[in-house]
Scaffold this motif. Structure first.
Motif, PDB file in Angstrom:
ATOM      1  N   UNK A  34       5.733  27.718   7.735  1.00 34.65           N
ATOM      2  CA  UNK A  34       6.626  27.492   6.802  1.00 34.65           C
ATOM      3  C   UNK A  34       8.035  27.748   6.200  1.00 34.65           C
ATOM      4  N   UNK A  35       8.665  26.695   5.926  1.00 34.94           N
ATOM      5  CA  UNK A  35       9.904  26.790   5.126  1.00 34.94           C
ATOM      6  C   UNK A  35       9.680  27.108   3.740  1.00 34.94           C
ATOM      7  N   UNK A  36      10.660  28.326   3.446  1.00 34.88           N
ATOM      8  CA  UNK A  36      10.264  29.170   2.256  1.00 34.88           C
ATOM      9  C   UNK A  36      10.266  28.156   1.367  1.00 34.88           C
ATOM     10  N   UNK A  37       9.745  28.286   0.590  1.00 41.27           N
ATOM     11  CA  UNK A  37      10.048  28.196  -1.241  1.00 41.27           C
ATOM     12  C   UNK A  37       9.419  26.598  -1.214  1.00 41.27           C
ATOM     13  N   UNK A  38       8.995  26.185  -0.538  1.00 38.21           N
ATOM     14  CA  UNK A  38       8.848  24.429  -0.088  1.00 38.21           C
ATOM     15  C   UNK A  38       7.119  23.892   0.053  1.00 38.21           C
ATOM     16  N   UNK A  39       6.655  22.832  -0.636  1.00 35.00           N
ATOM     17  CA  UNK A  39       5.205  22.416   0.227  1.00 35.00           C
ATOM     18  C   UNK A  39       5.935  21.085   0.579  1.00 35.00           C
ATOM     19  N   UNK A  40       4.893  21.451   1.843  1.00 34.06           N
ATOM     20  CA  UNK A  40       5.017  20.376   3.238  1.00 34.06           C
ATOM     21  C   UNK A  40       3.447  19.556   3.009  1.00 34.06           C
ATOM     22  N   UNK A  41       3.723  17.947   3.057  1.00 34.49           N
ATOM     23  CA  UNK A  41       3.108  17.163   2.634  1.00 34.49           C
ATOM     24  C   UNK A  41       2.054  17.270   4.303  1.00 34.49           C
ATOM     25  N   UNK A  42       1.805  18.156   4.940  1.00 36.72           N
ATOM     26  CA  UNK A  42       0.829  18.503   6.218  1.00 36.72           C
ATOM     27  C   UNK A  42      -0.099  18.928   6.155  1.00 36.72           C
ATOM     28  N   UNK A  43      -1.259  19.319   6.263  1.00 27.10           N
ATOM     29  CA  UNK A  43      -1.606  20.232   6.649  1.00 27.10           C
ATOM     30  C   UNK A  43      -2.325  20.338   8.104  1.00 27.10           C
ATOM     31  N   UNK A  44      -2.634  21.674   8.896  1.00 24.21           N
ATOM     32  CA  UNK A  44      -2.460  21.821   9.765  1.00 24.21           C
ATOM     33  C   UNK A  44      -3.812  21.035  11.399  1.00 24.21           C
ATOM     34  N   UNK A  45      -3.797  20.970  12.095  1.00 21.27           N
ATOM     35  CA  UNK A  45      -4.999  20.115  12.285  1.00 21.27           C
ATOM     36  C   UNK A  45      -5.859  20.916  12.661  1.00 21.27           C
ATOM     37  N   UNK A  46      -6.939  20.635  12.432  1.00 23.57           N
ATOM     38  CA  UNK A  46      -8.504  21.738  12.526  1.00 23.57           C
ATOM     39  C   UNK A  46      -9.290  21.233  13.683  1.00 23.57           C
TER      40      UNK A  46
ATOM     41  N   UNK B 259       0.652  -1.347  -0.140  1.00 23.43           N
ATOM     42  CA  UNK B 259      -0.318  -0.375   0.338  1.00 23.43           C
ATOM     43  C   UNK B 259       0.579   1.487   0.152  1.00 23.43           C
ATOM     44  N   UNK B 260       0.745   2.111  -1.046  1.00 27.00           N
ATOM     45  CA  UNK B 260       1.398   3.463  -1.350  1.00 27.00           C
ATOM     46  C   UNK B 260       0.542   4.568  -0.664  1.00 27.00           C
ATOM     47  N   UNK B 261       1.268   5.972  -0.466  1.00 25.51           N
ATOM     48  CA  UNK B 261      -0.246   6.230  -0.476  1.00 25.51           C
ATOM     49  C   UNK B 261       0.669   8.514   0.051  1.00 25.51           C
ATOM     50  N   UNK B 262       0.421   8.900  -0.850  1.00 21.97           N
ATOM     51  CA  UNK B 262       1.412  10.339  -1.375  1.00 21.97           C
ATOM     52  C   UNK B 262       0.172  11.863  -1.366  1.00 21.97           C
ATOM     53  N   UNK B 263      -0.109  12.044  -0.184  1.00 22.39           N
ATOM     54  CA  UNK B 263      -0.847  13.403   0.060  1.00 22.39           C
ATOM     55  C   UNK B 263      -0.661  13.697   1.407  1.00 22.39           C
ATOM     56  N   UNK B 264      -1.910  14.300   1.690  1.00 24.53           N
ATOM     57  CA  UNK B 264      -1.859  15.948   2.975  1.00 24.53           C
ATOM     58  C   UNK B 264      -1.497  14.128   4.476  1.00 24.53           C
ATOM     59  N   UNK B 265      -1.126  14.348   5.044  1.00 26.03           N
ATOM     60  CA  UNK B 265      -1.193  13.506   6.469  1.00 26.03           C
ATOM     61  C   UNK B 265      -2.205  15.022   7.638  1.00 26.03           C
ATOM     62  N   UNK B 266      -2.468  14.344   8.668  1.00 25.61           N
ATOM     63  CA  UNK B 266      -2.391  15.577   9.141  1.00 25.61           C
ATOM     64  C   UNK B 266      -3.439  14.683  10.857  1.00 25.61           C
ATOM     65  N   UNK B 267      -3.780  16.061  12.000  1.00 25.26           N
ATOM     66  CA  UNK B 267      -3.720  14.734  12.967  1.00 25.26           C
ATOM     67  C   UNK B 267      -5.525  15.790  13.240  1.00 25.26           C
ATOM     68  N   UNK B 268      -5.650  14.315  13.982  1.00 24.63           N
ATOM     69  CA  UNK B 268      -7.279  14.703  14.697  1.00 24.63           C
ATOM     70  C   UNK B 268      -7.160  14.505  15.920  1.00 24.63           C
ATOM     71  N   UNK B 269      -8.942  15.133  16.796  1.00 26.48           N
ATOM     72  CA  UNK B 269      -8.589  14.718  17.648  1.00 26.48           C
ATOM     73  C   UNK B 269     -10.099  13.909  17.869  1.00 26.48           C
ATOM     74  N   UNK B 270     -10.306  12.454  18.449  1.00 30.53           N
ATOM     75  CA  UNK B 270     -10.438  11.801  18.560  1.00 30.53           C
ATOM     76  C   UNK B 270     -11.537  12.025  20.551  1.00 30.53           C
ATOM     77  N   UNK B 271     -12.051  12.425  20.785  1.00 29.04           N
ATOM     78  CA  UNK B 271     -12.670  12.281  22.384  1.00 29.04           C
ATOM     79  C   UNK B 271     -12.323  13.450  23.059  1.00 29.04           C
ATOM     80  N   UNK B 272     -11.936  13.201  24.236  1.00 34.21           N
ATOM     81  CA  UNK B 272     -11.393  14.666  24.905  1.00 34.21           C
ATOM     82  C   UNK B 272      -9.575  14.628  25.451  1.00 34.21           C
ATOM     83  N   UNK B 273      -9.325  13.316  24.809  1.00 34.50           N
ATOM     84  CA  UNK B 273      -7.422  13.430  25.024  1.00 34.50           C
ATOM     85  C   UNK B 273      -6.949  12.797  24.109  1.00 34.50           C
TER      86      UNK B 273
END
Length: 710
Positions: free
Chosen positions: A181-193, A116-130
């Motif tokens: 954000x570092x200058x001139x770069x695309x980072x494969x991580x989106x901010x946690x919503x 299995x291979x994935x290229x794209x954004x990753x992120x963090x998400x809060x589940x429940x309270x902790x």
């Protein structure tokens, strides 16, 4: 879309998933073993997403999928019909999970290969309270306040549910978006919503998987997980190369796999992938996570293709003599300058002459148009002759965050610096980036292409742009020199049998830090020394402690003498070289100017560098720094290089083995000229030698060492 509709749309393609990511796992012995087997089915799913409706677009994810697909088809013989790709809007969470269940889960049997291979954004998400979890961001990422993520936990449970122990997941993504954000770069991580909830369908699916996993009988087999970063808070980055963008990790890894042979330790493999990433200006470090750690890759299996290559024939034109080549096996820094009239060999011995190149593809013709050798799609091609232009400049990108007047002033100032060109960041490949410091926006400095600041390149607060460029100008010839000697790297394609080991000397026995060897000449018996113990983990840069005594052990396994030199870069700004000082034959000699001598290794012999007892006191002094060494080997003496070194190094009092190079650009040009002179084939390439360097893989080898002194 319902799963039934999905299956109807994908149709028969889903019936035969192929392995694409299995290539990546070439770094684990289980992976190599899987590739070696001819009977098991090889199933894989490749996913790449560039376009996100609510996030800045990425550029390299579709290229990642293409790099993997071409690698599997041509390097390891996977039929195209066995490779399923989900890209852009096809890569919804529902589609990904349905494809996994229907065509990986239902088809896999014990002994099969699943990737299995994935290229794209990753992120963090809060589940429940902790609880906070890592998640992959599919194409349909959000609906109002519900986010349609694919949890990393879900993916791992899916992988563990498969009945084979040859399961691999490759993730070219990351989860923590940097605050700045570092200058001139695309980072494969989106901010946690914030104030969002995970889609209920994903939570329900995760619950079902946990239930199935807890009730399943037998041992749960952990998958092999290959990730783009070793540190969870590191960023997975994209890089703009010659006409295309790609994931930095994906390109470095697939390029290595084109040329690699199976008899490699995991440490050596990952070390070389990381080294390639560093040459593209990034400190991103890949990771191989596996509960069953195998220190050696299998070296006794038969592959569909046992030889490494720089590419393959992708298509044949109507005349039968002209082909389209896929050249993803070339080192990335070389690809940009790989010139017309370069030659590549087929296994049959026929040679192809490069006529044009765009990005990763090239047009080539048979060198002998009278040849009756039939050409076939999928034939591997190996580098034979590298043609490089003589007029190579250092490319400096001007960041778009600069004000218009700042860019105008910078362009004007750089135009006065010899051998330097400027481009707009993000529009064309560049070696370095000129920009303001993020923390102090009234200071200017130089950054690597990967966004890392170049040490001591920042000016004072309030410095004018033109003054900043004038201040940086003396550093630029050194950076250009390093660019030029990196263009000679050919560990994968060289036909000289050379092995080099970096060692720390102690009272017991030398301790190995790193080892490099030419891949196409050293047998598996010699390339896998089971008694060898690498000092550092493959998950981090090799470290040489301050105060260490260091040496290189060089082995010439050729049947002819080999000459060599060592040059390098310290902290990405200071050029250094090894000076083989010549001792006067007569103590009372009137010779006052110190001379350097040719270093030569006899056939079948081993050479230690430094060689003499006095020079062996090569003590690594502090403070901490990063170092890059190039060991360059040739079948003829480095006459012009040593003459150029002597011209600038005339001190009789400071004859240390490693010393600064005062004229690095001239030395780099002399190295290329010496390698050009060593290539007899140059006479056969009419009209090329005058404006190009012509380098023959039978006559030179360059091995690269990157390490940190701490």
């Amino acid at each position: 879309m319902k799963r039934r509709t999905f299956l109807q749309r994908i149709g028969s393609i889903l019936a035969v998933l192929g392995v694409t990511e299995a290539e990546w796992l070439t770094l684990g012995s289980r992976y190599y073993q899987a590739l070696a087997q001819s009977n098991p089915r090889k199933l894989a799913l490749l996913i790449g997403i560039n376009q996100y409706s609510q996030n800045p677009s990425l550029s390299g994810c579709l290229t990642d999928v293409e790099l993997q697909k071409e690698l599997l088809m041509h390097r390891f013989g996977f039929p195209a019909s066995n490779i399923l790709t989900l890209t852009e809007e096809q890569a919804s969470r529902e589609f990904i999970e349905a494809a996994f269940l229907e065509h990986l889960g239902k088809q896999a049997r014990p002994g099969d290969v699943v990737v299995f291979h994935f290229s794209g954004y990753g992120t963090r998400i809060k589940l429940g309270t902790d609880t906070v979890q890592n998640a992959l961001v599919p194409a349909d990422l959000q609906n109002n306040q519900n986010v349609n993520y694919l949890l990393e936990e879900t993916l791992l449970l899916l992988l563990r549910s498969l009945p084979t122990d040859l399961v691999t997941a490759v993730l070219d993504t990351s989860y923590y978006a940097p605050t700045i954000q570092p200058p001139g770069l695309r980072i494969r991580a989106r901010p946690e919503l914030v104030d969002t909830e995970l889609a209920s369908a994903e939570l329900e699916f995760l619950k079902q998987l946990k239930t199935q996993n807890s009730s399943s009988k037998g041992e749960v087999i952990p998958p092999l997980l290959l990730t783009a970063t070793v540190d969870p808070k590191q960023s997975s980055r994209e890089v703009l190369l010659s006409g295309f963008s790609a994931g930095l990790f994906t390109y470095a890894l697939t390029q290595y796999l084109w040329e690699a042979t199976p008899a490699k330790t995991i440490q050596v493999s990952l070390s070389q992938v990381e080294s390639s990433m560093r040459k593209l200006g990034s400190k991103q470090q890949p990771a191989l996570l596996n509960s069953k750690k195998n220190s050696l890759l299998a070296d006794n299996f038969v592959f569909d293709s046992t030889i490494g290559a720089e590419g393959a024939i992708a298509a044949i034109e109507e005349d039968g003599k002209t082909v389209s080549l896929w050249l993803a096996g070339l080192p990335p820094q070389v690809l940009e300058y790989y010139g017309v009239n370069s030659r590549l060999s087929l296994v049959t011995g026929e040679q192809l002459i490069l006529r044009s190149r765009t990005g990763l593809t090239a047009k080539a013709q048979l060198s002998s148009l009278d040849s009756t050798t039939p050409l076939q799609v999928g034939q591997l091609v190996q580098e034979a002759v590298r043609v490089l232009p003589r007029n190579i400049n250092l490319i400096v990108a001007l960041d778009t965050a600069l004000e218009r007047i700042e860019r105008v002033d910078a362009t004007s100032a750089f135009a006065t610096v010899p051998h330097v060109s400027t481009v707009v960041a993000g529009e064309q490949p560049a070696d370095y980036l000129f920009n303001k410091l993020l923390q102090t926006p009234t200071r200017y400095g130089l950054f690597s292409a990967g966004g890392e600041p170049i040490l001591n390149s920042a000016g004072e607060v309030g410095e004018a742009v033109k003054v900043a460029v004038q201040r940086l100008a003396p550093k630029l010839p050194t950076l250009l020199a390093a660019k030029l000697w990196r263009l000679t790297e050919n560990q994968g394609s060289s036909r000289l049998a050379i092995k080099a080991t970096l060692e720390i000397i102690n009272s017991i026995s030398p301790r190995v830090v790193m080892q490099r060897e030419t891949m196409r000449t050293v047998s598996s018996e010699t390339s896998t020394n089971k008694s060898l113990r690498i000092q550092n983990s493959a998950l981090s840069t090799a470290i040489v402690p301050i105060g260490s005594r260091m040496q290189y052990r060089l082995q010439n396994m050729c049947n002819r003498p080999i000459y060599f030199i060592l040059v390098g870069l310290k902290n990405s700004r200071s050029a250094i070289a090894f000076y083989p000082w010549q001792t006067p034959s007569e103590p009372d000699s009137a010779q006052t100017t110190p001379l350097v001598k040719q270093l030569v290794i006899a056939p079948g012999e081993t050479f230690t560098l430094p060689q003499s007892a006095a020079a062996s006191e090569w003590v690594i002094a502090g403070p901490a720094y990063e170092c890059e060494h190039q060991l360059i080997f040739s079948t003829t003496p480095f006459t012009e290089t040593l003459t150029t070194l002597e011209t600038a190094k005339n001190s009789t009092t400071d004859q240390q083995p490693i010393g600064p190079v005062l004229n690095p650009l001239e030395v780099a040009q002399a190295i290329l000229q010496d390698l050009h002179n060593a290539s007899p084939v140059k006479a056969e390439i009419n009209g090329t030698a005058a404006d190009s360097y012509v380098l023959d893989v039978n006559n030179w080898a360059t091995l690269s060492f990157n390490f940190q002194v701490a």
